[in-house]
Design a protein around this motif. Structure first.
Motif, PDB file in Angstrom:
ATOM      1  N   TYR A 113      49.071  78.275 -17.005  1.00 12.80           N
ATOM      2  CA  TYR A 113      49.919  77.161 -17.452  1.00 12.80           C
ATOM      3  C   TYR A 113      51.362  77.367 -17.000  1.00 12.80           C
ATOM      4  O   TYR A 113      51.998  76.454 -16.454  1.00 12.80           O
ATOM      5  N   LEU A 114      51.890  78.571 -17.182  1.00 13.86           N
ATOM      6  CA  LEU A 114      53.250  78.863 -16.763  1.00 13.86           C
ATOM      7  C   LEU A 114      53.382  78.822 -15.241  1.00 13.86           C
ATOM      8  O   LEU A 114      54.382  78.348 -14.697  1.00 13.86           O
ATOM      9  N   PHE A 115      52.348  79.314 -14.546  1.00 18.29           N
ATOM     10  CA  PHE A 115      52.370  79.249 -13.089  1.00 18.29           C
ATOM     11  C   PHE A 115      52.418  77.797 -12.617  1.00 18.29           C
ATOM     12  O   PHE A 115      53.072  77.482 -11.620  1.00 18.29           O
ATOM     13  N   ALA A 116      51.726  76.920 -13.330  1.00 17.15           N
ATOM     14  CA  ALA A 116      51.703  75.511 -12.941  1.00 17.15           C
ATOM     15  C   ALA A 116      53.107  74.905 -12.968  1.00 17.15           C
ATOM     16  O   ALA A 116      53.439  74.057 -12.133  1.00 17.15           O
ATOM     17  N   PHE A 117      53.942  75.339 -13.912  1.00 17.80           N
ATOM     18  CA  PHE A 117      55.324  74.836 -13.947  1.00 17.80           C
ATOM     19  C   PHE A 117      56.090  75.283 -12.706  1.00 17.80           C
ATOM     20  O   PHE A 117      56.839  74.504 -12.115  1.00 17.80           O
ATOM     21  N   LEU A 118      55.912  76.543 -12.324  1.00 19.66           N
ATOM     22  CA  LEU A 118      56.575  77.059 -11.122  1.00 19.66           C
ATOM     23  C   LEU A 118      56.118  76.306  -9.882  1.00 19.66           C
ATOM     24  O   LEU A 118      56.936  75.893  -9.046  1.00 19.66           O
ATOM     25  N   LEU A 119      54.819  76.102  -9.764  1.00 18.37           N
ATOM     26  CA  LEU A 119      54.289  75.369  -8.617  1.00 18.37           C
ATOM     27  C   LEU A 119      54.803  73.937  -8.600  1.00 18.37           C
ATOM     28  O   LEU A 119      55.144  73.398  -7.536  1.00 18.37           O
ATOM     29  N   THR A 120      54.872  73.311  -9.765  1.00 12.43           N
ATOM     30  CA  THR A 120      55.373  71.948  -9.849  1.00 12.43           C
ATOM     31  C   THR A 120      56.820  71.864  -9.382  1.00 12.43           C
ATOM     32  O   THR A 120      57.201  70.927  -8.657  1.00 12.43           O
ATOM     33  N   ILE A 121      57.637  72.834  -9.783  1.00 11.66           N
ATOM     34  CA  ILE A 121      59.039  72.856  -9.356  1.00 11.66           C
ATOM     35  C   ILE A 121      59.135  72.965  -7.840  1.00 11.66           C
ATOM     36  O   ILE A 121      59.913  72.249  -7.189  1.00 11.66           O
ATOM     37  N   VAL A 122      58.333  73.844  -7.246  1.00  7.66           N
ATOM     38  CA  VAL A 122      58.359  74.041  -5.792  1.00  7.66           C
ATOM     39  C   VAL A 122      57.937  72.765  -5.067  1.00  7.66           C
ATOM     40  O   VAL A 122      58.625  72.285  -4.149  1.00  7.66           O
ATOM     41  N   CYS A 123      56.788  72.212  -5.473  1.00 10.34           N
ATOM     42  CA  CYS A 123      56.283  71.007  -4.801  1.00 10.34           C
ATOM     43  C   CYS A 123      57.225  69.817  -4.995  1.00 10.34           C
ATOM     44  O   CYS A 123      57.527  69.085  -4.038  1.00 10.34           O
ATOM     45  N   ASP A 124      57.705  69.627  -6.210  1.00 13.39           N
ATOM     46  CA  ASP A 124      58.597  68.498  -6.478  1.00 13.39           C
ATOM     47  C   ASP A 124      59.933  68.644  -5.752  1.00 13.39           C
ATOM     48  O   ASP A 124      60.528  67.649  -5.332  1.00 13.39           O
ATOM     49  N   SER A 125      60.394  69.887  -5.618  1.00 15.71           N
ATOM     50  CA  SER A 125      61.652  70.113  -4.896  1.00 15.71           C
ATOM     51  C   SER A 125      61.520  69.708  -3.434  1.00 15.71           C
ATOM     52  O   SER A 125      62.448  69.115  -2.855  1.00 15.71           O
ATOM     53  N   LEU A 126      60.372  69.988  -2.838  1.00 18.13           N
ATOM     54  CA  LEU A 126      60.135  69.584  -1.453  1.00 18.13           C
ATOM     55  C   LEU A 126      60.051  68.062  -1.352  1.00 18.13           C
ATOM     56  O   LEU A 126      60.613  67.458  -0.422  1.00 18.13           O
ATOM     57  N   LYS A 312      28.802  78.505 -10.814  1.00 15.87           N
ATOM     58  CA  LYS A 312      29.624  79.260 -11.760  1.00 15.87           C
ATOM     59  C   LYS A 312      30.974  79.630 -11.158  1.00 15.87           C
ATOM     60  O   LYS A 312      31.990  79.627 -11.842  1.00 15.87           O
ATOM     61  N   TRP A 313      31.002  79.936  -9.864  1.00 14.43           N
ATOM     62  CA  TRP A 313      32.260  80.303  -9.210  1.00 14.43           C
ATOM     63  C   TRP A 313      33.297  79.173  -9.318  1.00 14.43           C
ATOM     64  O   TRP A 313      34.485  79.425  -9.489  1.00 14.43           O
ATOM     65  N   LEU A 314      32.799  77.934  -9.250  1.00 12.72           N
ATOM     66  CA  LEU A 314      33.700  76.790  -9.372  1.00 12.72           C
ATOM     67  C   LEU A 314      34.189  76.654 -10.811  1.00 12.72           C
ATOM     68  O   LEU A 314      35.359  76.335 -11.055  1.00 12.72           O
ATOM     69  N   GLY A 315      33.303  76.931 -11.756  1.00 14.90           N
ATOM     70  CA  GLY A 315      33.711  76.911 -13.156  1.00 14.90           C
ATOM     71  C   GLY A 315      34.729  77.982 -13.471  1.00 14.90           C
ATOM     72  O   GLY A 315      35.642  77.776 -14.278  1.00 14.90           O
ATOM     73  N   ASP A 316      34.594  79.137 -12.829  1.00 17.18           N
ATOM     74  CA  ASP A 316      35.524  80.238 -13.085  1.00 17.18           C
ATOM     75  C   ASP A 316      36.963  79.876 -12.739  1.00 17.18           C
ATOM     76  O   ASP A 316      37.899  80.364 -13.378  1.00 17.18           O
ATOM     77  N   CYS A 317      37.148  79.045 -11.725  1.00 22.02           N
ATOM     78  CA  CYS A 317      38.512  78.702 -11.304  1.00 22.02           C
ATOM     79  C   CYS A 317      38.904  77.289 -11.714  1.00 22.02           C
ATOM     80  O   CYS A 317      39.954  76.789 -11.304  1.00 22.02           O
ATOM     81  N   SER A 318      38.078  76.637 -12.527  1.00 18.44           N
ATOM     82  CA  SER A 318      38.305  75.223 -12.824  1.00 18.44           C
ATOM     83  C   SER A 318      39.580  74.974 -13.621  1.00 18.44           C
ATOM     84  O   SER A 318      40.224  73.939 -13.456  1.00 18.44           O
ATOM     85  N   TYR A 319      39.941  75.907 -14.495  1.00 12.46           N
ATOM     86  CA  TYR A 319      41.178  75.721 -15.265  1.00 12.46           C
ATOM     87  C   TYR A 319      42.389  75.757 -14.340  1.00 12.46           C
ATOM     88  O   TYR A 319      43.270  74.898 -14.407  1.00 12.46           O
ATOM     89  N   THR A 320      42.424  76.738 -13.454  1.00 13.04           N
ATOM     90  CA  THR A 320      43.506  76.792 -12.469  1.00 13.04           C
ATOM     91  C   THR A 320      43.485  75.567 -11.563  1.00 13.04           C
ATOM     92  O   THR A 320      44.531  74.990 -11.256  1.00 13.04           O
ATOM     93  N   LEU A 321      42.300  75.146 -11.149  1.00  7.96           N
ATOM     94  CA  LEU A 321      42.173  73.957 -10.309  1.00  7.96           C
ATOM     95  C   LEU A 321      42.771  72.742 -10.999  1.00  7.96           C
ATOM     96  O   LEU A 321      43.524  71.974 -10.387  1.00  7.96           O
ATOM     97  N   TYR A 322      42.460  72.579 -12.251  1.00  6.87           N
ATOM     98  CA  TYR A 322      43.006  71.445 -12.992  1.00  6.87           C
ATOM     99  C   TYR A 322      44.532  71.478 -13.044  1.00  6.87           C
ATOM    100  O   TYR A 322      45.208  70.470 -12.840  1.00  6.87           O
ATOM    101  N   LEU A 323      45.093  72.658 -13.283  1.00  3.30           N
ATOM    102  CA  LEU A 323      46.532  72.763 -13.484  1.00  3.30           C
ATOM    103  C   LEU A 323      47.343  72.609 -12.198  1.00  3.30           C
ATOM    104  O   LEU A 323      48.479  72.157 -12.239  1.00  3.30           O
ATOM    105  N   ILE A 324      46.774  72.992 -11.063  1.00  2.80           N
ATOM    106  CA  ILE A 324      47.584  73.021  -9.840  1.00  2.80           C
ATOM    107  C   ILE A 324      47.366  71.825  -8.921  1.00  2.80           C
ATOM    108  O   ILE A 324      48.197  71.587  -8.026  1.00  2.80           O
ATOM    109  N   HIS A 325      46.290  71.075  -9.110  1.00  8.50           N
ATOM    110  CA  HIS A 325      45.955  70.107  -8.067  1.00  8.50           C
ATOM    111  C   HIS A 325      46.942  68.948  -7.983  1.00  8.50           C
ATOM    112  O   HIS A 325      47.239  68.467  -6.886  1.00  8.50           O
ATOM    113  N   ALA A 326      47.469  68.468  -9.106  1.00  6.05           N
ATOM    114  CA  ALA A 326      48.292  67.252  -9.086  1.00  6.05           C
ATOM    115  C   ALA A 326      49.566  67.390  -8.247  1.00  6.05           C
ATOM    116  O   ALA A 326      49.816  66.567  -7.354  1.00  6.05           O
ATOM    117  N   PRO A 327      50.425  68.400  -8.490  1.00  7.54           N
ATOM    118  CA  PRO A 327      51.638  68.487  -7.673  1.00  7.54           C
ATOM    119  C   PRO A 327      51.360  68.713  -6.196  1.00  7.54           C
ATOM    120  O   PRO A 327      52.121  68.238  -5.338  1.00  7.54           O
TER     121      PRO A 327
END
Length: 394
Positions: A113-126, A312-327
């Motif tokens: 969740y915290l990483f998603a904020f950092l990624l959002t700042i980077v993507c939005d800044s660009l 299962k491999w897709l499920g393992d990363c699904s939370y991160t996938l959800y948080l990072i895909h939008a920005p």
């Protein structure tokens, strides 16, 4: 009735289902952000050709992102309560320590969740630096112009960290996908209270939550915005917990009274366009997913059900996938429109490539953001997995 099998086995298929749900959300947003859109397709459909029309119609199934939130709510309620339902099925006492529970949820949710904020700042800044049309709200897609916002104030950031988005502060940056993290977090915080009554009175607990839902549908409000928002939606989460009580045998209910609810799922397109109040529509959809979930659980030994476990491999990363895909998809929209002279493509190739990229990135990142915080925990099936990957579209 389905043959009752050991409840602690053969649940890996739920990981696969969760992964597919997250992939659905990401694909739906890629379709929205990296294709010319349904309105343009309807106006110029003849120029698509047979294959193009087939793809366009097929991809239209990915536009029910909001409804997919209800699947995650139901699954979340199920997996959170499953551990304690298993204990309670053996006797009236269960070992529950709020501090341990709280820290487990905090460690599971916060690093990505915290990483998603950092990624959002980077993507939005660009996006802002290059003044892409999605930032200036001048894309050829009216819905994108109306719904994508960029809020980067400190108050918004801090409010989102404490799960106050859409109650007292706007969602941070362009990452609208995190709007329902608020609901999930406060569902977690309400769970210990619900568990107190559920220990002895599981049916009374579900009836009480249903009664509260009824009050809100009738127009009741306390005036406490955060409380009203969360509690009004609690029923859709708790029906998942109630499925755990049924699944473990704590509550004896004829399964054939629950299974038929799954017919609601294919009716989602009709429900989506109906004039039913949103709160009621969401609860109807949650009932549908509850019936489907219980059916799959009871027939989990079937090959067709166990086949989902291969993902299962897709499920393992699904939370991160959800948080990072939008920005990332929003940045991709800006780049694509700049290259293509502010015209959206008719092909879905860019959407598929973007989805493939965010899936691969999420899978790599989950080894850093998720596994180190869960791998040492004692594992109950699905209890250590991310419980929320809601959709961005509201």
């Amino acid at each position: 009735m389905a043959k009752l099998l050991p409840v602690k086995t053969n649940l890996s298929f739920l990981d696969g289902l969760r992964g597919l749900a997250a992939l659905y959300v990401a694909t739906g947003h890629a379709r929205w952000l990296l294709w010319e859109g349904g309105e343009s397709f309807r106006q110029a459909g003849d120029s698509y050709g047979v294959i193009g029309k087939a793809f366009a119609l097929g991809m239209s199934m990915f536009k029910f992102g909001h409804e997919m939130v209800l699947f995650f709510f139901v699954l979340s309620g199920f997996v959170i309560h499953l551990k304690y339902a298993l204990q309670l099925a053996k006797g009236p006492d269960t070992h529950f320590t709020f501090g341990t529970y709280f820290m487990k949820r905090l460690k599971r949710i916060m690093p990505p969740y915290l990483f998603a904020f950092l990624l959002t700042i980077v993507c939005d800044s660009l996006v802002a630096h290059y003044q892409f049309s999605i930032y200036t709200h001048t894309t050829p897609l009216p819905l994108v112009n109306q719904n994508i916002t960029f809020h980067h104030s400190w108050s918004s950031l801090i409010g989102n960290i404490f799960f106050l988005q859409d109650a007292y502060v706007p969602v941070f940056g362009s990452n609208g996908s995190i709007w329902s993290l608020k609901y999930e977090w406060y569902f977690y915080m309400l769970y210990p209270i619900l568990l107190l009554t559920n220990k002895k009175f599981p049916k009374l607990t579900i009836l009480g939550v249903a009664g509260i839902f009824g009050l809100y549908t009738a127009g009741f409000h306390t005036g406490f915005i955060l409380f009203d928002q969360v509690v009004a939606c609690l029923f859709s989460w708790w029906v998942g917990a109630f499925m755990a009580d049924i699944y473990t045998g704590r509550v004896n209910v004829n399964r054939w009274l629950i299974y038929p609810l799954m017919v609601i799922v294919p009716l989602i397109p009709v429900i989506h366009t109906s004039g039913i109040p949103t709160l009621v529509k969401d609860q109807i959809v949650a009932f549908g997913f509850s019936g489907l979930l219980l059916l799959l659980l009871d027939y989990r030994e079937k090959k067709v059900v166990q086949g989902f476990g291969r993902l299962k491999w897709l499920g393992d990363c699904s939370y991160t996938l959800y948080l990072i895909h939008a920005p990332i998809l929003i940045l991709a929209n800006g780049i694509l429109l700049r290259i293509n002279h502010n015209q959206m493509p008719r092909t879905f190739v860019f959407a598929w490539l973007a989805v493939a990229f965010v899936v691969l990135l999420a899978y790599a990142l989950h080894f850093i953001l998720e596994k180190p915080f869960t791998s040492t925990a004692k594992r109950v099936p699905l209890s250590n997995h991310p419980e929320v990957m809601p959709a961005m579209v509201k």
